[in-house]
Enzyme design. Structure first.
Site, short mmCIF file in Angstrom:
data_model
loop_
_atom_site.label_atom_id
_atom_site.label_comp_id
_atom_site.label_asym_id
_atom_site.label_seq_id
_atom_site.Cartn_x
_atom_site.Cartn_y
_atom_site.Cartn_z
N GLY A 106 43.52 -65.84 25.34
CA GLY A 106 42.78 -64.58 25.37
C GLY A 106 42.07 -64.38 26.70
O GLY A 106 42.09 -63.30 27.28
N ARG A 147 43.27 -79.56 25.55
CA ARG A 147 41.96 -78.98 25.91
C ARG A 147 40.90 -80.06 26.14
O ARG A 147 39.99 -79.87 26.95
CB ARG A 147 41.52 -78.00 24.84
CG ARG A 147 42.29 -76.70 24.96
CD ARG A 147 41.90 -75.70 23.92
NE ARG A 147 42.33 -74.37 24.32
CZ ARG A 147 42.35 -73.33 23.52
NH1 ARG A 147 41.96 -73.46 22.26
NH2 ARG A 147 42.74 -72.16 23.96
N GLY A 158 48.10 -69.69 25.41
CA GLY A 158 48.58 -69.23 24.11
C GLY A 158 49.98 -69.72 23.79
O GLY A 158 50.32 -70.87 24.03
N LYS A 178 52.44 -58.35 20.23
CA LYS A 178 51.49 -57.22 20.22
C LYS A 178 51.47 -56.43 21.53
O LYS A 178 50.97 -56.90 22.54
CB LYS A 178 50.08 -57.74 19.90
CG LYS A 178 49.91 -58.01 18.42
CD LYS A 178 48.53 -58.56 18.12
CE LYS A 178 48.57 -59.98 17.64
NZ LYS A 178 48.04 -61.02 18.47
P1 AMP Z 1 51.47 -62.52 20.81
O1 AMP Z 1 50.38 -63.17 20.02
O2 AMP Z 1 51.38 -61.05 20.85
O3 AMP Z 1 51.65 -63.14 22.18
O4 AMP Z 1 52.82 -62.83 20.03
C1 AMP Z 1 53.35 -64.11 19.85
C2 AMP Z 1 54.32 -64.07 18.71
O5 AMP Z 1 55.31 -63.10 18.98
C3 AMP Z 1 55.08 -65.34 18.45
O6 AMP Z 1 54.60 -65.93 17.27
C4 AMP Z 1 56.53 -64.89 18.29
O7 AMP Z 1 57.16 -65.41 17.14
C5 AMP Z 1 56.40 -63.39 18.16
N1 AMP Z 1 57.60 -62.66 18.60
C6 AMP Z 1 58.25 -62.79 19.74
N2 AMP Z 1 59.33 -61.98 19.77
C7 AMP Z 1 59.37 -61.34 18.60
C8 AMP Z 1 60.25 -60.37 18.03
N3 AMP Z 1 61.31 -59.95 18.69
N4 AMP Z 1 59.96 -59.91 16.80
C9 AMP Z 1 58.89 -60.36 16.13
N5 AMP Z 1 58.01 -61.27 16.61
C10 AMP Z 1 58.25 -61.75 17.83
#
Ligand code: AMP
Length: 394
Positions: free
Chosen positions: A374, A37, A351, A198
């Site tokens: 974000g 960054r 991210g 999420k």
């Molecule tokens: P997000 O912040 O929603 O983009 O999520 C990112 C996170 O999703 C990362 O830290 C991953 O470890 C987690 N992730 C990816 N696939 C899975 C899964 N199948 N089960 C649980 N966590 C996951």
């Protein structure tokens, strides 16, 4: 971009307040572990130096909750910036106090001041007009180059624009050109790859992208909610129960618009959420009730990478599995590799996916890696970013 940039106005010799995104990760010893960054802000700073401007940099770091906390000091960033630029960067140990005032008063043409973490004041996130006015009083011109904070309407991202002329920095310009260019004028086939944990974060993105892309690939933890929506039992995998209905609705909507949605056909399941867990690759229909899916399986890797190979524009946001643990990193790695081999336009939406392509060594091969997780998600949702909306139109 329909907003003025720093190149559209006269900044020569002027005092310029530049909102940058120096929200870099630090380790326990307060050492910067990823300077991306800071490096991304250099073109704007160099341009201003070339114009002999008096540069006052302002940023947040972490979430210090509106009070001074040395843990979130920007002092290590001032040092690193000085090193990167090979010149002195004066660090002010406060934002609107004596140190900042003295540094801002003393700054000469071609010199750089970095103010302390702007989130040491709760007025920053409250977008307090008095606080914004004090920041604006430091300068003749405001340049917003903090793409990573552009989705926030804070005093230093939007508030100051009420008091002095406000334009975009070169990083914001570049981010919007790549992200906006892909959305508005993509080479086809155009595919989006979405993953991560999420579902709630990605619903809006899917809704918007259904109108733009030819296909959407869904992986990561969020995919199980969609599998469940198709009536598949996913054991202990991550499921957003409240959004199973929404997921079913999105699948229908995509079908109606002739947009293909590709879901995992197999998955790496584990008996616990642990790098030492017992694992097995199974078709998604065969997930053992007590186990959880933590990565896409080998057939899915092939299916998804085949789709990537045929695409001319690819946007990716969110890992395919728990890539932080080696047994569940293969899916994310395969996507990063396939994108690195693509001769189409490849855009990483910041991210975790940006972190993953760096860790796996594919960063150099991407067309664009966004500095804002974000912010890029909100942009892909079709939302107007407040930090951009506040700038002067061309
Ligand atoms: P997000 O912040 O929603 O983009 O999520 C990112 C996170 O999703 C990362 O830290 C991953 O470890 C987690 N992730 C990816 N696939 C899975 C899964 N199948 N089960 C649980 N966590 C996951």
């Amino acid at each position: 971009m329909n907003k003025k940039t720093v190149k559209d106005i006269d900044v020569a010799g002027k005092k310029v307040l530049v909102r940058v995104d120096f929200n870099v990760p630090l380790n326990d010893k307060k050492e910067i572990t990823d300077e991306t960054r800071i490096v991304a802000a250099l073109p704007t700073i160099e341009y201003l130096l070339g114009q002999n401007a008096k540069i006052i940099l302002c940023s947040h770091l972490g979430r210090p909750k509106g009070e001074f906390n040395p843990e979130f000091s920007l002092a290590p960033v001032a040092k690193r910036l000085g090193k990167l630029m090979g010149r002195k960067v004066t660090f002010a140990s406060d934002v609107i106090g004596e140190s900042a005032k003295a540094a801002v008063d003393a700054v000469k043409e071609g010199e750089i001041v970095l103010l302390e973490n702007v989130r040491f004041h709760k007025e920053e996130t409250e977008n307090d007009p008095k606080f914004a006015k004090k920041l604006a009083a430091y300068a003749d011109i405001f340049v917003n180059d903090a793409f990573g904070a552009a989705h926030r309407a804070h005093a230093s991202t939007t508030g100051v624009a009420n008091y002095i002329p406000a334009v975009a920095g070169l990083l914001i310009g570049k981010e919007l050109d790549f992200l906006g260019g892909a959305l508005d004028n993509p080479q086809r086939p155009f595919i989006a790859i979405l993953g991560g944990a999420k579902v709630s974060d990605k619903i809006g993105v899917i809704e918007n992208l259904i109108n733009k892309v030819d296909a959407i690939i869904l992986g990561g933890g969020m995919a199980y909610t969609f599998l469940k929506a198709k009536g598949i039992e996913v054991g202990k995998s991550l499921v957003d129960e409240e959004r199973v209905g929404l997921a079913a609705g999105l699948l229908k909507k995509a079908e109606a618009k002739n947009v293909d949605i590709f879901l995992p056909v197999d998955t790496v399941i584990a008996d616990k959420f642990d790098a030492e867990a017992e694992t097995q690759a199974v078709p998604v229909e065969d997930i053992t009730p007590d186990w959880m899916g933590l990565d896409i399986g080998p057939s899915t890797r092939m299916l998804f990478t085949d789709k990537i190979r045929t695409a001319k524009t690819i946007i990716w946001n969110g890992p395919m599995g728990v890539f932080e643990m080696a047994p569940f990193a293969e899916g994310t790695k395969a996507i990063a590799k396939a994108m690195s081999e693509s001769d189409g336009t490849t855009i990483i939406g910041g991210g975790d996916s940006a972190a993953a392509v760096k860790i796996f060594g594919y960063a150099g091969a991407m067309t664009h890696i966004s500095t804002g997780g974000g912010a890029s998600l909100e942009f892909l949702e079709g939302k107007e970013l407040p930090g951009v909306a506040a700038l002067e139109d061309k």
